[in-house]
Design an enzyme around this catalytic site. Structure first.
Site, PDB file in Angstrom:
ATOM      1  N   LYS A  72      73.849  34.193  40.105  1.00  0.00           N
ATOM      2  CA  LYS A  72      73.684  34.186  41.563  1.00  0.00           C
ATOM      3  C   LYS A  72      72.578  35.151  41.991  1.00  0.00           C
ATOM      4  CE  LYS A  72      78.121  35.016  42.238  1.00  0.00           C
ATOM      5  NZ  LYS A  72      78.571  34.939  40.817  1.00  0.00           N
ATOM      6  N   THR A  73      72.614  36.375  41.455  1.00  0.00           N
ATOM      7  CA  THR A  73      71.575  37.346  41.802  1.00  0.00           C
ATOM      8  C   THR A  73      70.211  36.839  41.346  1.00  0.00           C
ATOM      9  OG1 THR A  73      73.220  39.076  41.459  1.00  0.00           O
ATOM     10  CG2 THR A  73      70.931  39.788  41.589  1.00  0.00           C
ATOM     11  N   ASP A 117      75.436  40.371  48.101  1.00  0.00           N
ATOM     12  CA  ASP A 117      76.349  40.059  47.000  1.00  0.00           C
ATOM     13  C   ASP A 117      77.779  40.319  47.491  1.00  0.00           C
ATOM     14  OD1 ASP A 117      77.031  39.290  44.486  1.00  0.00           O
ATOM     15  OD2 ASP A 117      76.316  41.072  43.454  1.00  0.00           O
ATOM     16  N   THR A 166      82.287  35.276  44.721  1.00  0.00           N
ATOM     17  CA  THR A 166      83.138  34.734  43.657  1.00  0.00           C
ATOM     18  C   THR A 166      84.360  34.073  44.294  1.00  0.00           C
ATOM     19  OG1 THR A 166      84.146  36.912  43.533  1.00  0.00           O
ATOM     20  CG2 THR A 166      82.504  36.398  41.857  1.00  0.00           C
ATOM     21  N   ARG A 225      75.503  35.964  31.318  1.00  0.00           N
ATOM     22  CA  ARG A 225      75.573  37.430  31.176  1.00  0.00           C
ATOM     23  C   ARG A 225      76.232  37.804  29.855  1.00  0.00           C
ATOM     24  NH1 ARG A 225      77.739  39.850  35.993  1.00  0.00           N
ATOM     25  NH2 ARG A 225      75.605  40.417  36.479  1.00  0.00           N
TER      26      ARG A 225
HETATM   27  N1  LIG Z   1      70.454  30.097  34.224  1.00  0.00           N
HETATM   28  C1  LIG Z   1      70.106  31.200  33.585  1.00  0.00           C
HETATM   29  N2  LIG Z   1      69.123  31.182  32.671  1.00  0.00           N
HETATM   30  C2  LIG Z   1      68.805  32.301  31.995  1.00  0.00           C
HETATM   31  N3  LIG Z   1      69.398  33.493  32.177  1.00  0.00           N
HETATM   32  C3  LIG Z   1      70.365  33.568  33.100  1.00  0.00           C
HETATM   33  C4  LIG Z   1      70.753  32.440  33.852  1.00  0.00           C
HETATM   34  N4  LIG Z   1      71.742  32.798  34.689  1.00  0.00           N
HETATM   35  C5  LIG Z   1      71.955  34.096  34.475  1.00  0.00           C
HETATM   36  N5  LIG Z   1      71.131  34.569  33.520  1.00  0.00           N
HETATM   37  C6  LIG Z   1      71.108  35.940  33.021  1.00  0.00           C
HETATM   38  O1  LIG Z   1      72.439  36.455  33.082  1.00  0.00           O
HETATM   39  C7  LIG Z   1      72.452  37.781  33.619  1.00  0.00           C
HETATM   40  C8  LIG Z   1      73.421  37.827  34.785  1.00  0.00           C
HETATM   41  O2  LIG Z   1      72.945  37.024  35.833  1.00  0.00           O
HETATM   42  P1  LIG Z   1      73.155  37.414  37.371  1.00  0.00           P
HETATM   43  O3  LIG Z   1      73.107  38.907  37.543  1.00  0.00           O
HETATM   44  O4  LIG Z   1      72.198  36.618  38.170  1.00  0.00           O
HETATM   45  O5  LIG Z   1      74.629  36.889  37.605  1.00  0.00           O
HETATM   46  P2  LIG Z   1      75.509  36.929  38.945  1.00  0.00           P
HETATM   47  O6  LIG Z   1      76.105  35.572  39.083  1.00  0.00           O
HETATM   48  O7  LIG Z   1      74.697  37.427  40.074  1.00  0.00           O
HETATM   49  O8  LIG Z   1      76.619  37.939  38.594  1.00  0.00           O
HETATM   50  P3  LIG Z   1      77.435  38.889  39.640  1.00  0.00           P
HETATM   51  O9  LIG Z   1      78.216  37.956  40.498  1.00  0.00           O
HETATM   52  O10 LIG Z   1      78.291  39.727  38.724  1.00  0.00           O
HETATM   53  O11 LIG Z   1      76.417  39.698  40.379  1.00  0.00           O
HETATM   54  C9  LIG Z   1      70.996  38.102  33.948  1.00  0.00           C
HETATM   55  O12 LIG Z   1      70.456  38.913  32.929  1.00  0.00           O
HETATM   56  C10 LIG Z   1      70.267  36.798  33.925  1.00  0.00           C
HETATM   57  O13 LIG Z   1      69.012  36.970  33.356  1.00  0.00           O
END
Ligand SMILES: Nc1ncnc2c1ncn2[C@@H]1O[C@H](COP(=O)(O)OP(=O)(O)OP(=O)(O)O)[C@@H](O)[C@H]1O
Length: 345
Positions: A72-73, A117, A166, A225
């Site tokens: 998401k981030t 977030d 989430t 992640r």
């Molecule tokens: N589709 C993707 N392709 C490649 N790498 C990804 C992908 N999605 C996530 N990642 C990697 O996974 C890690 C976590 O992603 P991210 O921080 O965006 O998750 P999030 O959904 O925002 O988590 P949270 O809700 O805990 O903040 C990052 O290092 C990112 O590079």
């Protein structure tokens, strides 16, 4: 109550330590084309951004919903990058009062992408302020109290809000309705995680074979992640052993970190064995379960259960959580009632 689950657990999908945040930053895809998987969401987002570019306006507000660690981030950062706009990052828990939000909103530059977030954890008063801001790019600031209070309208620069949650179900309808687009991020398939890990291995300079890639991917709980984190542990193991990241190295490293072949971690196992052994397979209510394993109900509901349900070990019923047949089989536990009456499973 001491939590059974630490953010730094090797298969925890939740946000990690400072060191890991820096590590994640280095691996983040920078464009939609580089972003692996979530094909439908990527296509929908691309269309939304292209349409806004043609009309030379700020893209619609975007809500990203899904379990932690699915990107998401990363997507919020990509929205800013692809539209060449600055990005401001904040989070729901940091917005405790309407004034906190007013300070952020009034300092946005035209076109800025504002990422909030955990938007479901924002203060109620701030939520109400956000409705007007999202709709009319305007807020009303209350000055004074009681009968003498007046509201001063303040125009804002147009912005795009990207909210991440989430728990989409916890967002009030008026807030949910103000997003032009809601993306539901799904857990990743093993082949997609293979591509995530392959890309990360290249960036980290790790030599890794095809079988080893699949082994890490299939233990990553459908979550990029976790895939990146397991790769990091495997890289360390290979480094210390002085060889490449072979299948045997992956298996040894993941055994060392207690990650089983389904990618279940301590808390997953605690939840499942509690349901199986203490509640004879359920049904058991969420709050009772949370107290029994010594964890927050929210963590169980938004972090642990979605994956256990997805892989078919657990089901959520109106009467509570119930272990499935596959759940009993995976943990090799015999139902007490069956043991008593001598039934087969
Ligand atoms: N589709 C993707 N392709 C490649 N790498 C990804 C992908 N999605 C996530 N990642 C990697 O996974 C890690 C976590 O992603 P991210 O921080 O965006 O998750 P999030 O959904 O925002 O988590 P949270 O809700 O805990 O903040 C990052 O290092 C990112 O590079």
């Amino acid at each position: 109550m001491s939590p059974a689950f630490e953010p730094d657990d090797v298969v925890s999908p939740v946000a990690a330590s400072e060191a890991e945040i820096a590590f994640e930053g280095a691996l983040r895809p920078r464009s939609l084309a580089e972003f692996v998987g979530q094909k439908k969401v990527r296509g929908q987002l691309q269309l939304l951004l292209d349409a806004a570019a043609i009309q030379q306006r700020t893209p619609d507000h975007i809500l990203l919903a899904g379990p932690p660690g699915l990107g998401k981030t990363t997507l919020a950062m990509i929205v800013a990058q692809e539209t060449d706009r600055p990005l401001r990052l904040t989070s729901g828990p940091a917005i405790q009062h309407a004034g906190d939000l007013a300070a952020v909103l009034s300092s946005l530059v035209p076109g800025e992408v504002l990422f909030i977030d955990e938007i479901h954890r924002m203060a109620r008063s701030a939520e109400e302020m956000l409705y007007l801001a999202m709709e009319d790019f305007r807020i009303d600031i209350m000055v004074g109290k009681g009968a003498g209070a007046t509201s001063i309208p303040l125009d804002l620069a147009p912005f795009t809000l990207v909210g991440a949650t989430t728990r989409a179900g916890l967002l009030p309808n008026p807030l949910r309705d103000r997003f032009g687009f809601t993306a539901h991020l799904e857990f990743y398939e093993t082949e997609e995680l293979v591509r995530v890990i392959e890309r990360a291995a290249q960036l980290l300079g790790v030599t890794i074979g095809a079988e080893a890639l699949v082994e890490i991917a299939s233990r990553s709980r459908g979550t990029p992640r976790i895939a990146n984190r397991l790769l990091r542990r495997v890289r360390d193991y290979a480094l210390v052993e002085g060889g490449d990241a072979t299948l045997a190295v992956v298996q040894a490293a993941l055994h060392l970190y207690d990650v089983d072949e389904l990618g279940l971690d301590r808390l997953d196992r605690a939840v499942m064995t509690t349901i199986l052994q203490r509640f004879d397979g359920g049904p058991v209510g969420l709050s009772t379960l949370a107290v029994s394993v010594g964890e927050e109900a929210e963590t169980i509901e938004s972090v642990v259960e979605p994956f256990l349900v997805r892989i078919g070990l657990l089901s959520r019923t109106p009467r509570g959580r119930v272990a499935t047949k596959a759940g009993w089989a995976h943990f090799g536990v015999v139902r007490q009632s069956d043991a008593l009456f001598g039934d087969d499973l």
